[in-house]
Design a protein around this motif. Sequence first.
Motif, PDB file in Angstrom:
ATOM      1  N   PRO A  93       0.817  -1.222   0.000  1.00  0.00           N
ATOM      2  CA  PRO A  93       0.000   0.000   0.000  1.00  0.00           C
ATOM      3  C   PRO A  93       0.854   1.276   0.000  1.00  0.00           C
ATOM      4  O   PRO A  93       0.510   2.244  -0.682  1.00  0.00           O
ATOM      5  N   ILE A  94       1.969   1.265   0.746  1.00  0.00           N
ATOM      6  CA  ILE A  94       2.826   2.461   0.760  1.00  0.00           C
ATOM      7  C   ILE A  94       3.414   2.689  -0.633  1.00  0.00           C
ATOM      8  O   ILE A  94       3.352   3.786  -1.184  1.00  0.00           O
ATOM      9  N   ARG A  95       3.979   1.625  -1.224  1.00  0.00           N
ATOM     10  CA  ARG A  95       4.600   1.770  -2.550  1.00  0.00           C
ATOM     11  C   ARG A  95       3.600   2.262  -3.589  1.00  0.00           C
ATOM     12  O   ARG A  95       3.928   3.062  -4.449  1.00  0.00           O
ATOM     13  N   ARG A  96       2.354   1.765  -3.493  1.00  0.00           N
ATOM     14  CA  ARG A  96       1.366   2.102  -4.528  1.00  0.00           C
ATOM     15  C   ARG A  96       0.694   3.439  -4.289  1.00  0.00           C
ATOM     16  O   ARG A  96       0.608   4.271  -5.185  1.00  0.00           O
ATOM     17  N   GLN A  97       0.218   3.607  -3.057  1.00  0.00           N
ATOM     18  CA  GLN A  97      -0.507   4.845  -2.755  1.00  0.00           C
ATOM     19  C   GLN A  97       0.381   6.067  -2.986  1.00  0.00           C
ATOM     20  O   GLN A  97      -0.076   7.097  -3.452  1.00  0.00           O
ATOM     21  N   PHE A  98       1.651   5.918  -2.649  1.00  0.00           N
ATOM     22  CA  PHE A  98       2.570   7.046  -2.788  1.00  0.00           C
ATOM     23  C   PHE A  98       3.283   7.038  -4.143  1.00  0.00           C
ATOM     24  O   PHE A  98       4.291   7.712  -4.318  1.00  0.00           O
ATOM     25  N   GLN A  99       2.755   6.248  -5.065  1.00  0.00           N
ATOM     26  CA  GLN A  99       3.287   6.241  -6.438  1.00  0.00           C
ATOM     27  C   GLN A  99       4.816   6.140  -6.463  1.00  0.00           C
ATOM     28  O   GLN A  99       5.493   6.842  -7.214  1.00  0.00           O
ATOM     29  N   GLN A 100       5.319   5.236  -5.635  1.00  0.00           N
ATOM     30  CA  GLN A 100       6.768   4.983  -5.628  1.00  0.00           C
ATOM     31  C   GLN A 100       7.035   3.980  -6.743  1.00  0.00           C
ATOM     32  O   GLN A 100       7.311   2.819  -6.500  1.00  0.00           O
ATOM     33  N   TYR A 101       6.935   4.468  -7.962  1.00  0.00           N
ATOM     34  CA  TYR A 101       6.960   3.533  -9.086  1.00  0.00           C
ATOM     35  C   TYR A 101       8.357   3.163  -9.531  1.00  0.00           C
ATOM     36  O   TYR A 101       8.542   2.313 -10.393  1.00  0.00           O
ATOM     37  N   ILE A 102       9.343   3.804  -8.925  1.00  0.00           N
ATOM     38  CA  ILE A 102      10.735   3.456  -9.233  1.00  0.00           C
ATOM     39  C   ILE A 102      11.367   2.758  -8.038  1.00  0.00           C
ATOM     40  O   ILE A 102      11.344   3.283  -6.923  1.00  0.00           O
ATOM     41  N   ASN A 103      11.894   1.582  -8.263  1.00  0.00           N
ATOM     42  CA  ASN A 103      12.659   0.925  -7.214  1.00  0.00           C
ATOM     43  C   ASN A 103      14.125   0.879  -7.676  1.00  0.00           C
ATOM     44  O   ASN A 103      14.441   0.239  -8.678  1.00  0.00           O
ATOM     45  N   ILE A 104      14.965   1.615  -6.939  1.00  0.00           N
ATOM     46  CA  ILE A 104      16.390   1.676  -7.314  1.00  0.00           C
ATOM     47  C   ILE A 104      17.170   0.672  -6.498  1.00  0.00           C
ATOM     48  O   ILE A 104      17.116   0.694  -5.268  1.00  0.00           O
ATOM     49  N   ARG A 105      17.878  -0.207  -7.164  1.00  0.00           N
ATOM     50  CA  ARG A 105      18.694  -1.185  -6.455  1.00  0.00           C
ATOM     51  C   ARG A 105      20.106  -1.209  -7.046  1.00  0.00           C
ATOM     52  O   ARG A 105      20.343  -1.829  -8.080  1.00  0.00           O
ATOM     53  N   PRO A 106      21.032  -0.539  -6.393  1.00  0.00           N
ATOM     54  CA  PRO A 106      22.405  -0.531  -6.899  1.00  0.00           C
ATOM     55  C   PRO A 106      23.041  -1.916  -6.763  1.00  0.00           C
ATOM     56  O   PRO A 106      22.824  -2.587  -5.763  1.00  0.00           O
ATOM     57  N   VAL A 107      23.754  -2.325  -7.783  1.00  0.00           N
ATOM     58  CA  VAL A 107      24.554  -3.546  -7.699  1.00  0.00           C
ATOM     59  C   VAL A 107      26.001  -3.071  -7.776  1.00  0.00           C
ATOM     60  O   VAL A 107      26.564  -2.913  -8.854  1.00  0.00           O
ATOM     61  N   LYS A 108      26.554  -2.795  -6.604  1.00  0.00           N
ATOM     62  CA  LYS A 108      27.877  -2.166  -6.554  1.00  0.00           C
ATOM     63  C   LYS A 108      28.682  -2.852  -5.465  1.00  0.00           C
ATOM     64  O   LYS A 108      28.234  -2.958  -4.326  1.00  0.00           O
ATOM     65  N   LEU A 109      29.839  -3.330  -5.854  1.00  0.00           N
ATOM     66  CA  LEU A 109      30.709  -3.979  -4.877  1.00  0.00           C
ATOM     67  C   LEU A 109      31.434  -2.894  -4.086  1.00  0.00           C
ATOM     68  O   LEU A 109      32.151  -2.080  -4.654  1.00  0.00           O
ATOM     69  N   LEU A 110      31.198  -2.870  -2.769  1.00  0.00           N
ATOM     70  CA  LEU A 110      31.863  -1.874  -1.938  1.00  0.00           C
ATOM     71  C   LEU A 110      33.292  -2.339  -1.653  1.00  0.00           C
ATOM     72  O   LEU A 110      33.565  -3.543  -1.609  1.00  0.00           O
ATOM     73  N   ARG A 111      34.173  -1.378  -1.430  1.00  0.00           N
ATOM     74  CA  ARG A 111      35.557  -1.726  -1.062  1.00  0.00           C
ATOM     75  C   ARG A 111      35.545  -2.609   0.179  1.00  0.00           C
ATOM     76  O   ARG A 111      34.827  -2.335   1.131  1.00  0.00           O
ATOM     77  N   GLY A 112      36.322  -3.666   0.157  1.00  0.00           N
ATOM     78  CA  GLY A 112      36.415  -4.522   1.340  1.00  0.00           C
ATOM     79  C   GLY A 112      35.488  -5.716   1.289  1.00  0.00           C
ATOM     80  O   GLY A 112      35.599  -6.629   2.107  1.00  0.00           O
ATOM     81  N   ILE A 113      34.546  -5.725   0.344  1.00  0.00           N
ATOM     82  CA  ILE A 113      33.638  -6.873   0.226  1.00  0.00           C
ATOM     83  C   ILE A 113      34.141  -7.793  -0.879  1.00  0.00           C
ATOM     84  O   ILE A 113      34.530  -7.338  -1.952  1.00  0.00           O
TER      85      ILE A 113
END
Length: 359
Positions: A93-113
Amino acid sequence: MRNYSIALIPGDGIGVDVIREGKKVIDTVCELDGGVSIQYQKFNWSCEYYLKHGTMMPEDGLEILKNFDSIYLGAVGYPGVPDHISLWGLLLPIRRQFQQYINIRPVKLLRGIQSPLANRGVEDLDFIVIRENNEGEYSSIGGRMYEGTNMDMAIQNSVFTKHGVERVLRYAFELANKQGKRKQLTAATKSNGINHTMPFWDEYVCKINKEYPEVSTDIVHIDALCAYFVTRPDTFDVVVASNLFGDILTDLGAAIVGGLGIAPSANINPEKKFPSMFEPVHGSAPDIAGKGIANPTAAIWCASMMLEHLGETKLARAIMVVLEDVLAEGAVVTPDLGGKATTEEFGDEVCKRLKERYK
Ligand code: NAI
Ligand code: MG
């Protein structure tokens, strides 16, 4: 003073632990800056709340949240409450009602991982997945008939609209154009097997591409794309996918850059008409809840994304620099990364480093 209001929903299990650390880091960086003031309000909406009240949040929950600048969420879900209740009663309901239509998911290797992919380092693993977050395969259109008989059947329809598809594609093209290292966009499809919605999706990829001639575009079948995430992750820049495809792809994305303790996500309403919501990809992890050993990296990374979205780019970057320093040194990391630190010790270390570096 720049003022922001943030709704905190720690939720269940380790959600509570990791949000506590994330908030600590935000407070530290804001104090160092001196020009930012944040008003928090905490909501105990969770499965525990559900067991007491029969709903995941009060009836006017969305009305209450609407007035905040951002929502910072841990995770919801706990044994004893079916997962579709916690999901459909709060998150969706939060994602839809607030029109959060973009889900950003970075695929980034952090230093040390360490990536589980052999011979891959930080320069190989650095791209962004944009997942459509409001429609697609996760629609409530459908139903069940003849339950309990030999004709038992279920139908769930996918919903792809011009409005929904165009806006997510335009966002992805814009991102590839402005921030992409190579101005390259990969669109996930399955137009061979799914012969109505996916050719529709592909058609709009080609159409919006005309508005962004500088961006080079690939349309790749989702099954092959999964394999390429493993065999040639260094070739991606921005990847855009429908709701289900993006969901599945990003667990794979999280796995190749160090796992669920690390992976952040942002549910964005780009128009800023409604609050956006920032939450780790991971769930409430009942298996380690209460032990104080959850990795707060994902939650702290989310905090950085939230500050970035609020326009506090300098503070957002400062958090990431220090977070990577602590991970790279490896002396104070949680057990999932091979260390002995508690959730709290990790959060404290990040705050300490922030003070040392930016005072
Ligand atoms: P999960 O992400 O909670 O846990 C999967 C595995 O990863 C577990 O072994 C857990 O210990 C480990 N893990 C996750 N986060 C970690 C962290 N920060 N540090 C160290 N280890 C970590 O997924 P699972 O077990 O499938 O789901 C548990 C509950 O969480 C379910 O009720 C599910 O519905 C809910 N859930 C909620 C989400 C949300 O609120 N956005 C997202 C995913 C699941
Ligand atoms: Mg998922």
